[in-house]
Every structure is written in C-alpha cells, then in structure tokens.
Design a protein around this motif. Sequence first.
Motif, PDB file in Angstrom:
ATOM      1  N   ARG A 269     -44.076  47.277  17.495  1.00 17.04           N
ATOM      2  CA  ARG A 269     -45.459  47.200  17.955  1.00 17.04           C
ATOM      3  C   ARG A 269     -46.440  47.291  16.789  1.00 17.04           C
ATOM      4  NH1 ARG A 269     -44.353  51.202  23.108  1.00 17.04           N
ATOM      5  NH2 ARG A 269     -43.447  49.592  24.481  1.00 17.04           N
ATOM      6  N   ALA A 270     -46.113  48.136  15.823  1.00 14.77           N
ATOM      7  CA  ALA A 270     -46.983  48.224  14.640  1.00 14.77           C
ATOM      8  C   ALA A 270     -46.973  46.898  13.889  1.00 14.77           C
ATOM      9  CB  ALA A 270     -46.512  49.361  13.739  1.00 14.77           C
ATOM     10  N   ASN A 272     -46.456  43.955  15.236  1.00 20.16           N
ATOM     11  CA  ASN A 272     -47.187  42.977  16.050  1.00 20.16           C
ATOM     12  C   ASN A 272     -48.689  43.150  15.915  1.00 20.16           C
ATOM     13  OD1 ASN A 272     -44.905  41.680  17.004  1.00 20.16           O
ATOM     14  ND2 ASN A 272     -44.750  42.955  18.854  1.00 20.16           N
ATOM     15  N   MET A 273     -49.149  44.397  15.793  1.00 22.40           N
ATOM     16  CA  MET A 273     -50.576  44.613  15.593  1.00 22.40           C
ATOM     17  C   MET A 273     -51.019  44.002  14.262  1.00 22.40           C
ATOM     18  SD  MET A 273     -51.018  48.523  17.013  1.00 22.40           S
ATOM     19  CE  MET A 273     -52.754  48.537  16.554  1.00 22.40           C
ATOM     20  N   LYS A 276     -51.085  40.228  14.749  1.00 21.20           N
ATOM     21  CA  LYS A 276     -52.266  39.793  15.488  1.00 21.20           C
ATOM     22  C   LYS A 276     -53.500  39.799  14.590  1.00 21.20           C
ATOM     23  CE  LYS A 276     -50.848  41.152  20.156  1.00 21.20           C
ATOM     24  NZ  LYS A 276     -51.145  42.083  21.279  1.00 21.20           N
ATOM     25  N   ALA A 277     -53.609  40.857  13.770  1.00 19.07           N
ATOM     26  CA  ALA A 277     -54.761  40.920  12.861  1.00 19.07           C
ATOM     27  C   ALA A 277     -54.737  39.771  11.865  1.00 19.07           C
ATOM     28  CB  ALA A 277     -54.757  42.258  12.113  1.00 19.07           C
ATOM     29  N   PRO A 282     -47.241  37.401  17.969  1.00 15.59           N
ATOM     30  CA  PRO A 282     -46.432  38.638  17.923  1.00 15.59           C
ATOM     31  C   PRO A 282     -44.960  38.344  18.207  1.00 15.59           C
ATOM     32  CG  PRO A 282     -47.672  38.534  19.964  1.00 15.59           C
ATOM     33  CD  PRO A 282     -48.149  37.366  19.128  1.00 15.59           C
TER      34      PRO A 282
END
Length: 338
Positions: A269-270, A272-273, A276-277, A282
């Motif tokens: 998840r980290a 993927n964040m 996304k940024a 993702p």
Amino acid sequence: MANPAPIRSFLQAAKAEEVAPALRVVQMEGLAILKIIKHCKEFSPALVTGQLLGLDVGSVLEVTNCFPFPNREDDEELEAEGANYQLEMMRCLREVNVDNNTVGWYQSTLLGSYQTVELIETFMNYQENIKRCVCIIYDPSKSNQGVLALKALKLSDSFMELYRSNNFTGEKLREKNLTWVDIFEEIPIKVSNSPLISACMTELEADTPVAQGDLDRLQLSTKPFMERNLEFLMECMDDMSQEQQKFQYHYRNIARQQTQQQAWLQKRRAENMARKAAGEEPSPEEDPSNPIFKLIAEPSRLETFLLTNQISNYCNQINGVAGLSFNRLYLMKALHEN
C-alpha cells in the motif's frame, strides 16, 4: 369392489428393493462363537483374524460359520497365498453345503486396543464388495475376568462418506456434525442355537449351580489387568499430546503467515501511494505467486478422533474393573468379619 394395487414401473421396483432396512442385530451361531474364542485364545497375546460366513436377512445379519486366516508376515506373495486359501476354504465349505457367503471378519484384540486406522481401511475394503459387513472383536484378556468380551462393530454411514472424501478438517467435521463417538456403531449380538444343540447342552450341563465363569468373577487380584490398562492409557495420552503439538504448530504457522501478509500489504500500500503520486497505476494488493499467500493445509483429525475413542475405552475398562474390585473386597471383608 376393492381398488386395484397401483402398478409400479421396473425402475420404481428396483429402487424400492435397493433400500435395505437398517442393521439391528447380529445373530451368531454358538458354534461360530466357540470357533472364534478357541482361535483367539490359542494364539493369545498375538493378534489373529478370520472370516465370517452367513446370510444377510433384512435387519438381521446371521453369522453361521467362520474359519481362521493363517498367520503370515506381510509380503505380496504370501498375501496372494492367503487370498487363494480363502477361496479354497469357501469352495470346500460350499461343497459340504455350508453357508459360504462372506458377511465380515473377526479379530482378536488386547485390552480393547482395536480402534486403529488399519481397522477402518479393512472396513472400507470390505465395503467395496459387501454393503453390510461387521467386524466381531474378541478380547481374551478381558474374558479372563469372567466376562464374554465379544462385540460387533460397523462404521457409521456419515463417517464412511467423510472418509471417502479424505477431508477431516475442523470445518468439514463441524459441517457434518461428526464427533469422535460417531466413528463406530456397536450392533447387539444375539446367540442362536438349534433345538438339538440346546437339548445337548442341557444334558451336558453340570449339576452344580456354580460354573467356572462365576468363580472367575470372584478373583480378587486385578493388578495385571489394571497395570496393562494404565500402561496403554499413558501411551495413548502421549500420542494425543503429540497430535495436539501438531495442531499447535499448525496454528502458529497460520499466525506467522497472517503477520507476514499484513506486513506485505502495508508495504504494497505504501508503494501504491508512491506510484499514485508519480502518476503510475497501482500494483494489485494480492500476489497469488507469493508463498505467504499459499494456504497452509490443516492436519487430519482422524488420528485424534481414534485416540480419543481409545482413551475413552481404557477409562471405561478401568472404571468397570475398579468398581467390581471394590465390591469383591467389601464382600470378602463382610465374610471375614462374620
């Protein structure tokens, strides 16, 4: 005018005949019981087995005769010889007009230690050719206490269905509502003799009102029987402890796997964040190829069920022998005081 009986098709009649009544009683001839006792006692404490012959009539399974299997070591050639021996014995019995239909088998046991995987496998092998078969268990060591330790067993239908699927997980057992007491079913035994044999036994019966069995029941020494029962019980408890350790190890692995999965998900998840940024797509949060997402197989609970059955059997035997022993001691104390 009476209404005519409804006409059934051939398929309906065949289906109706296939539904056999439930097995209610095992009717054994006295001669068959004596053969079983003689064979088991001659080779005691070694374990022996033999074939049961008879007829399946409605809800009654008639055992009219039996013959012993030869004692041989496990070997493919010797097993083939044993199969030929069985066929030859059944052919000889058929020639002298004796029932030669197989209805099960008998085997001896030592202090009731018969609930094993081998017994279940033998039942399943017999079930392939014989829909309703029983196993007669005879315990010579317990019979020395003045009790005829003879019982007829069969596997329950629900257990056989589960055994064929080879799925003894906790979830499946809860779904089928199957417990350790549902593995075997004990069928009542009824001893049957012809009128001629009954008349002969009446003539041979001794005039004394006290039989040898009555004297055996008055034996005060139960030390050997109790010691062996306690030894077997402790061995079963050790085996049960090992089975429990397997399940503890299994649950520790599941907890460790869940911790690894949570750590991997947080890391993904980290990532993927960050993706996304950066304007990237993702990544999926689950990766089936990752070993941490592989399902851990649950150990089979069959051995645990059999050990629980065996422990219950030993406890019941110890309880019964101890209760009868106290009764004898109090009786002897009262006689001594008088």
